[in-house]
Structures are given as C-alpha cells and as structure tokens.
Design a protein around this motif. Structure first.
Motif, short mmCIF file in Angstrom:
data_model
loop_
_atom_site.label_atom_id
_atom_site.label_comp_id
_atom_site.label_asym_id
_atom_site.label_seq_id
_atom_site.Cartn_x
_atom_site.Cartn_y
_atom_site.Cartn_z
N PRO A 56 -2.40 -4.00 8.36
CA PRO A 56 -2.10 -4.41 6.98
C PRO A 56 -0.77 -3.90 6.45
O PRO A 56 -0.31 -2.83 6.82
CB PRO A 56 -3.23 -3.76 6.17
CG PRO A 56 -4.29 -3.40 7.14
CD PRO A 56 -3.57 -3.11 8.43
N CYS A 77 0.53 -5.13 2.51
CA CYS A 77 -0.09 -4.99 1.18
C CYS A 77 -1.61 -4.93 1.31
O CYS A 77 -2.29 -4.28 0.53
CB CYS A 77 0.36 -6.08 0.22
SG CYS A 77 -0.64 -7.58 0.17
N GLY A 78 -2.15 -5.62 2.30
CA GLY A 78 -3.57 -5.51 2.60
C GLY A 78 -4.47 -6.51 1.90
O GLY A 78 -5.66 -6.60 2.22
N TYR A 79 -3.92 -7.27 0.96
CA TYR A 79 -4.79 -8.10 0.12
C TYR A 79 -5.50 -9.18 0.92
O TYR A 79 -6.65 -9.50 0.64
CB TYR A 79 -3.96 -8.73 -1.00
CG TYR A 79 -4.79 -9.37 -2.08
CD1 TYR A 79 -5.39 -8.59 -3.06
CD2 TYR A 79 -4.99 -10.75 -2.12
CE1 TYR A 79 -6.17 -9.16 -4.05
CE2 TYR A 79 -5.76 -11.33 -3.11
CZ TYR A 79 -6.34 -10.53 -4.08
OH TYR A 79 -7.11 -11.10 -5.06
#
Lengths: 724, 156
Positions: free
Chosen positions: B95, B97-99
């Motif tokens: 990830p 930003c990981g969203y």
C-alpha cells in the motif's frame, strides 16, 4: 490523543492509554523544537507533558519511541520517513519506533511554508534537519543521563540500537533512562552524524503503516466515528464559480425516507439525512434552477480559444519570466508549435469528505487534510471560534495529490454544522468530487525556435497561456509584474543552452477553479518543453538523447540522470518489433528525473506502454524503496493523465462524472517500471511529484518514433495516431 | 428486516432494501474497512465476498444479500487464502495511501480461491476492476504471485 494514532496503530494507542491511566507516562522523555521561529524551545519534562503538542518525540519506560509527524500521510510515506530521520540520530532500535500524527499547532508548522501543511514534496526536504536534531537532542540527553547514573564521563559512552553503552560494557536501555534524561540540560546544538555513518537513512525499511492498511483497520477521513446526533450531508454544488440557485424545489428530497433537512449554504444546497444513501437519494431529487452567472455557456472550445489567444499574445507582449540574449537578432531554420493540456481532476480514491461539529465555543473536525494549519484560521474566521479551540483530527488521506490542501470540503461541513446545529459528515459522491472544480489548469503554449546550421537552437520564444493558481489559491500573492511562477515552472527554468530566449506568461481566466495538482506547473510545462526539444532534435536530424545531452553543458545533474536512464534502458539498442523509445528529463521540487518509455501503437492508434525506465537524483535518500514507489506511482498518475485525463466543459457544465468517462490506468495497462536512484551527496530533494513530469513527453516522443506523428495535445487521441 | 451472515455472525438490519450493502456495512454495522470509491462498480474499493465471490458492495442492494454469507476485509484473514494474501501484501509493502487496498485484497483472495495458480492474464482479468491511484499495480501482481506460491506449498 491525536486521532491517527488510534486509527492506524491501535496497539500503540492502547499502550499509550494504558500508560496514561497507570500514570507511568510521567516517565516519558519529550523533546520538542519550535520550527516556526527557528529557535529551540526544547521541552524535557517528566510530567504528562507527553500529551502537549509541542513535541516530536516521546520515549517511554517500556522503550517505545513515538515519533510525531506534523505532515500528513497520503501514501507518500512520511509516517515512515519522519521516524527514520529521528531514529537515525537517536541510534534507536527501529523495531521500537511508533508514529503518531501531530495535532494542529504552530510547533508543527512545515518550515517550507511557515504553516502546518503537507505538499510541494517538502516533507523530507523541510524536516531533514529539524527531525535529525530532535533525535540528536534526545540522544545527547540520554547519554548525559547515563553518565550521571554511572558517574563516568560522557565521552566514554556510546549509543547503539536503543542503548547507551559504557566502555566497560555496561548497557542501559533508553527506556530505563527517561526520568533522569528529562532532568538533563537541553543541548543547544547537538552534533549530527556524518552521512557516511548513517545506519537507518538510506535503507529500504518497511513502511510503518502497512499492516493497518492490509486488514481494514486503517482509518481515513470517511471512517470518522459516528457522533451523537450526527447527520450525513450530500450537496448539490454550483456547476461553476459564480453560479447561484434561482430556485430550489426540495419537496421530493424531503419525501425520501431518512432525509432530515435541506439547507442552502453559500456553496450549494445540502441534503441532510440519517445516512449517505438517503442523503444522496434526496440530493438527486432536488430540482434546482441555476443562474449560471458570468460563465454561462462555458465550453472547452471557448476555453481553448481564450488560452490560445493569451499564448499568442504572450510571445510578443506577455509577462517575461526569462529573457536571455535577444531573440530579434537570432535566425536560422524556424520551427513553431502550439501545445495544449487540459484541466485535470485529482480523482483521489477516497472521495472528499469532512465531519464537523460546531459547539458554542469549540469546533472539532475529523478529516483528511493537507492543510490543517491554514484550515484552522479559515474556519476560525467563519465560525468566530478561536483557532486554539478548533481541533482537527487528521486521518489518513486516501490520496491527496494537492486536492486536499483546498479548504472547500471542510468549510462546507463546518457551515452545515453551524446552520443545522448538528454534527455533520459531508460526503462527496464520486460525481460530486469529479465536478467540484479545483482542477489542474488547462494551458495552451506556443513555442518558436530557430536552429543554426549545426542544428543547435539559437532562439526560443515561448508564450504560455494559462490561469493563475496563485490567484485562485487566495494565499500566494502575485508579484506586481503579474508573473505566476507556478504557471511557468518547468519551462522558464528549462536546462538547455540556448543563447537567445524569451519565455513569457499570458494569464487567462476562463472560469473553472484551478488548483495544485501533482507536480503543478511542471505537469504540463515539461510535457511542452521536452516534446518541443524532441521536435528540434528531429528537425536537426539528431538523436533525441544525444541532442539533449549536447545542450546540457552547464547541468551536470540533468546530464547524469539523462545518461543513466538512457544506459539502463539500452538507448540505441534493438527493441522487439513495433516497440519504440522516447526520452525526457525534468527537474522539479529539487529532484532530477529522466525517463525512457518503450511504446507500441496499434493499428487503431492505441498506444501501449511496455516499460518505463526512470533515473532519479533526489540527493541524499531517506528510504530508497519509498522513493522507487513514489516515482513509479507518479509515472502511473502521469500515464493516466497522458492517456485519458481530461475535464471538459459543455454548456457551462463539466462533462465527466465517474471512472467511466474519466478513466485512469488499470492493472491491464500497467507497464513494467524500473527506477534507478543515483548516489548523491546533495541535499535531499522532493520525491512525491518529480517522477510525473517526464512521463508524458517520454511517451509522446516514443509515439513520434513509432508513428511519425507528433502529439501536441493531451490526452493522447488515438484517432490521430491511426494508420492511414 | 434483512438478515444475512456477516463474517460468521448473523446480522439483521432494518433498512431500505434498495440501499447498497456498502452503506449497511459502513454506517449501520460500523465496519469501515470496506471503502466507498465510486458508487457505480467502477473502481473496486468496496469489494467484499458474497458467498465467496467478489462483488462490488456499492452497487449490490441489500435485498440481494438476504440469507447469504458476506465476508469483509476485517475477517478475510480467518481463511487460509486470505491470510496468505494479507501476508504477501505486508511482505511486499504494497500500500501507499492504502485506501483501495481492502478492495484489492478481497479481489485477489477471490481470484486465488478460484485459480490457485493465476497467469498474468488471469491477474489482469480479475484485478482490472480495482483502481489504485497511487500506482501499486506491479506490487499487487507480485504479492498475488507470492501468495499463490505460499498456498501451493512452495517457499516464498
């Protein structure tokens, strides 16, 4: 507690909370340095000062070292990079490092801006020295504590991996020394390591935020907690700046089950409901008659005409950004081209959102923002709540790219809480997010050059027609000349030896709200310049790599990345049938990047990028793996824009709404990417943005090599590349 | 009242049967690991498993979930494939930003459950509905292959 702590690292929060309840936090050593004034107000406190915001570092008795970051995490890795800077000088045990997102306070101001904000690829550049000093200060005091405890000279002690070590082999963990360390005098100027002694900086350590981002526990703004009495708001916004509702019929919206209220506020009409689905359904039932105002009927054709007229004007009468020699006295083989780039949306994965709760004397926000410092002041002026009573719980950002430094979504959430008297979670649908403005400015740029008998450029005349982000931002003053530096960056500072030049700005304001977008002016200007350089090389009958190389006599860092990219990509060596290379180079935010794109174009004119090889000189590195990922990510973001990105207007409205008509790169179009980092002892450069600008020209130059057709307008139109 | 099995527990919700499952998960059941990205099944951020198959919860009305089994990111590691995929994601530090990653992982788990040894074309086909704006696609591909190796008993 700062919210991201609790959201991202539950274990850390729980540990901290337990410590607090037990009172053992009293044993924490807290180091703070005021960055805003440049003076040091180091705090060494054995009190619950661990919870005061004026701090970057907390060491607890259980050897957990918590590093507090003033800049926010939007994927660029600051919640790993900032702790690495501290841990290096502290000689900390990396496995004991935790991170925390700082609250809003002047002590956390970004030294690059003088306010608490994240952007411009500044975090490592701006915090490189202060965070290392914070770590060195703590180390110095821990050593002094051990010296006192053991009654030995400071000079006889060393530190390693979270321990102070005596010459006789005795060791004391940092945690065991915190109470004593807190009583030591704060050094005014602790020595920093020679970079050759770095053990942590320059290492590809794993990101600290990864685990939470793989199990659903990471909290983004949209995951803000449910508050008592909270309503969810979805808004209908003005299609363009200046548009106002003539009339609003909310009867159908109010009839939707779950809809609580319809409110008109300055930026639009909001439907408040018990949840998103009801609010969105209600919003879609609003019947609004918009008075479109001064920009009624705006179209992309009109915008292009205006920008082109300004570009043309700028070539003779614009605001001069760069002038060398005398373009009137230079002549030779003439070339002229007009380039165009569109408005672009950021299209972050997480749609914009903000939760706000205004109480009589306080305001609390839960959101992902790149600009909590300026936001505090803006919201104070709106609500009359004192800035210090405005608490902003900064969550992880599901992408920022510049969009989340804008205050619009937080203002609207706050106003809705103010008017409704309730806690309000404002959520943008994807379509709302896409159409809300704050776009990368469109630009039309005209370039004219003359080549001498050897094919070298002896004249360059550039006119840039584009809106001013500085003016749109409301916080960057234009100089009296009217020159917007961001409109010209990447072109007025190009690196090539050209004796006679005039590069000038023609400000055009067609209407849409413009904003900072990953790499800002460089994103379009380096496309223009590096594509035009390719045109010059071909006109001179020279290889585009060697042509550039020969004009970079005074630019060793540009030259080095250009050479490295060419070498690693095998420039000049055979490629599979139908695959062609293009090259481009650029500098932005203090880092130099060259990229070679390997591209084929099918019979329908559709380009396919097979591989991108990048070489980067970003000075000294903090975490090379994060650097490679940022460059790769910027290449993907740039490729999405070059292939598909366009916000267009028809009859005053944005034509795009979702990922069907604003496509972005997907897995099946993803090229191989190689990133090579050049060793450097220069000061660190930025890394979130500089990988983007060279991508579009490298791609377009490869398309020229493949098809003989020059791409002068983005996004690339396959219809223009079809085989005849 | 709509009843279904969520991550091994039976749940019931009194909500508009036309409301997408996503909002029941996020707002009513307060499981926020499943993300809202586009509301139109175009980005994959909201991917969950419905009776083991990857679906877009933003465009799946609650009425279609009645009586079925829903698995979300919060519980996916309870199964062997989910645990291997998550571990590969961590090992590759996927990830940024990981969203989007909850949705990416759910799509990857569904792929590997069906095709334990996916080809690049299989990965393209299963994963191209999941957008990542940070550009982690190459790391996602590598992590999927790594998880496939682990699951087939090979060394990572």
């Amino acid at each position: 507690m700062p919210s991201v702590t609790s959201s991202v690292e539950n274990s850390v929060t729980d540990a901290s909370r337990r410590d607090f309840l037990k009172g053992s936090i009293a044993g924490a050593l807290v180091i703070g340095i005021s960055l805003s004034t440049g003076t040091r107000h180091a705090l060494a406190s054995a009190q619950s000062a661990a919870f005061t915001p004026n701090a970057f570092l907390r060491i607890s008795e259980d050897n957990v070292i918590t590093v507090i970051s003033g800049t926010v995490e939007m994927g660029q890795g600051v919640l790993t990079a900032i702790p690495m800077l501290v841990a290096e000088e502290l000689d900390a045990d990396w496995s004991r490092i935790r991170f925390e997102q700082a609250p809003t306070a002047a002590v956390y101001n970004n030294p690059a801006f003088g306010m608490q904000a994240t952007g411009g690829s500044t975090t490592v550049r701006a915090f490189w020295a202060p965070m290392r000093k914070a770590g060195a200060t703590a180390r110095h005091m821990l050593v002094a504590a051990a010296a006192q405890q053991w009654q030995v000279p400071v000079s006889s002690l060393t530190t390693a991996n979270g321990f102070v070590v005596a010459s006789d082999g005795r060791k004391a963990s940092y945690g065991s020394l915190v109470a004593l360390a807190a009583q030591q005098p704060v050094p005014t100027d602790p020595a920093l390591k020679d970079p050759k002694d770095f053990k942590i900086l320059g290492k590809a350590l794993k990101r600290l935020d990864t685990p939470a981002k793989t199990n659903g526990s990471a909290k983004f703004g949209l995951d803000a907690p449910k508050l008592p009495g909270m309503v969810v708001a979805v808004m209908a916004r003005a299609p363009l700046p200046g548009a106002k509702p003539r009339s609003v019929d909310s009867a159908k919206a109010l009839a939707v089950k779950g809809v609580v209220q319809v409110l008109t506020i300055p930026n639009g009409i909001a439907v408040l409901a018990t949840g998103y689905w009801a609010a969105k359904t209600g919003r879609d039932q609003l019947v609004i008659d918009w008075d479109m105002g001064e920009h009624a009927g705006l179209s992309s054709e009109k915008i292009s005409e205006l920008l082109e007229a300004k570009a043309q004007m700028a070539q003779t009468a614009g605001v001069v950004a760069l002038e060398t020699g005398d373009i009137a006295n230079a002549s030779g083989k003439n070339l002229e081209a007009t380039y165009q780039a569109p408005y672009l949306a950021h299209a972050t994965m997480e749609p914009l959102n903000c939760t706000a709760w205004l109480k009589p004397d306080s305001l609390e926000l839960w959101t992902g923002t790149q600009g909590q410092g300026p936001l505090q002041n803006i919201l104070s002026s709106i609500t009359k709540v004192a800035p210090e009573n405005i608490k902003i719980n900064v969550f992880l950002l599901g992408g920022g790219f510049g969009r989340r430094i804008a205050p619009d979504f937080a203002i609207d959430a706050t106003v809705l809480s103010m008017v409704s008297g309730k806690p309000v979670k404002l959520i943008f649908s994807r379509e709302d997010d896409m159409a809300a403005g704050f776009y990368r400015p469109a630009s039309v740029t005209r370039l004219s050059a003359s080549l001498d008998a050897q094919g070298r450029p002896v004249k360059l005349n550039v006119g840039v027609g584009t809106p001013s982000i500085a003016v749109a931002s409301g916080f960057i003053p234009l100089p009296p000349s009217g020159l917007d530096g961001q409109a010209m960056e990447g072109i007025a500072d190009h690196p090539y030896d050209i004796p006679n030049q005039r590069i000038a700005y023609g400000r055009a304001e067609p209407g849409p709200q413009v904003w900072f977008w990953r790499s800002v002016g460089h994103s379009q200007n380096i496309f223009f310049m590096e594509s035009f350089m390719d045109e010059l090389a071909h006109a001179a009958g020279q290889d585009p790599y060697h042509y550039r190389h020969g004009l970079l006599g005074h630019q060793p860092r540009y030259k080095a990345v250009l050479e490295a990219a060419a070498e690693k990509a095998g420039w000049g060596k055979p490629l599979p049938k139908g695959v062609f290379r293009g090259i481009a180079v650029g500098q932005s935010f203090g880092s130099y990047v060259a990229e070679v794109a390997e591209v084929s174009v099918d019979a329908e004119g559709q380009p396919k990028v097979h591989r991108v090889v990048a070489a980067v000189d970003c000075g000294m590195t903090v975490n090379p793996e994060i650097i490679r990922r940022q460059i790769e990510g910027a290449i993907v973001y740039g490729l999405s824009a070059a292939l598909y990105g366009r916000i267009s207007y028809k009859d005053g409205r944005v034509e795009q709404g979702n990922f069907n008509d604003y496509p972005v790169l997907r897995m099946n179009a993803m090229p191989k990417v190689e990133v090579h980092i050049l060793p450097s002892t220069e000061a660190p450069g930025g890394i979130g943005e500089p990988g983007l600008p060279p991508l579009a020209p490298a791609l377009a130059n490869a398309i020229y090599a493949a098809t003989g057709k020059r791409v002068r307008q983005l996004p690339i139109d396959p219809n223009l590349l079809k085989k005849a | 009242m709509i009843r279904f099995n969520l991550n091994g527990q039976s749940v019931s919700i009194d909500a508009d049967p036309d409301m997408p499952l996503l909002w029941a998960l996020r707002e009513d059941l307060e499981l926020t690991g499943t993300k809202f990205g586009c509301g139109a099944a175009l980005c994959g951020a909201c991917t969950v498993h419905l009776d083991g198959k990857a679906i877009r919860s933003c465009s799946t009305p609650l009425s279609l979930v009645e009586g079925k089994h829903v698995t979300t990111i919060e519980a996916v590691s309870a199964e062997r494939v989910g645990a291997a995929v998550q571990a590969a994601w961590v090992a590759h530090d996927v990830p940024q930003c990981g969203y989007c990653q909850s949705g990416q992982i759910m799509s990857a788990v569904a792929l590997l459950a069906q095709k334990p040894k996916p080809t690049d074309a299989d990965i393209d086909s299963a994963m191209s509905g999941n957008i990542c704006r940070c550009g982690t696609y190459n790391q996602i591909r590598a992590a999927i292959k790594d998880a496939a190796t682990t699951l087939s008993g090979g060394a990572r």
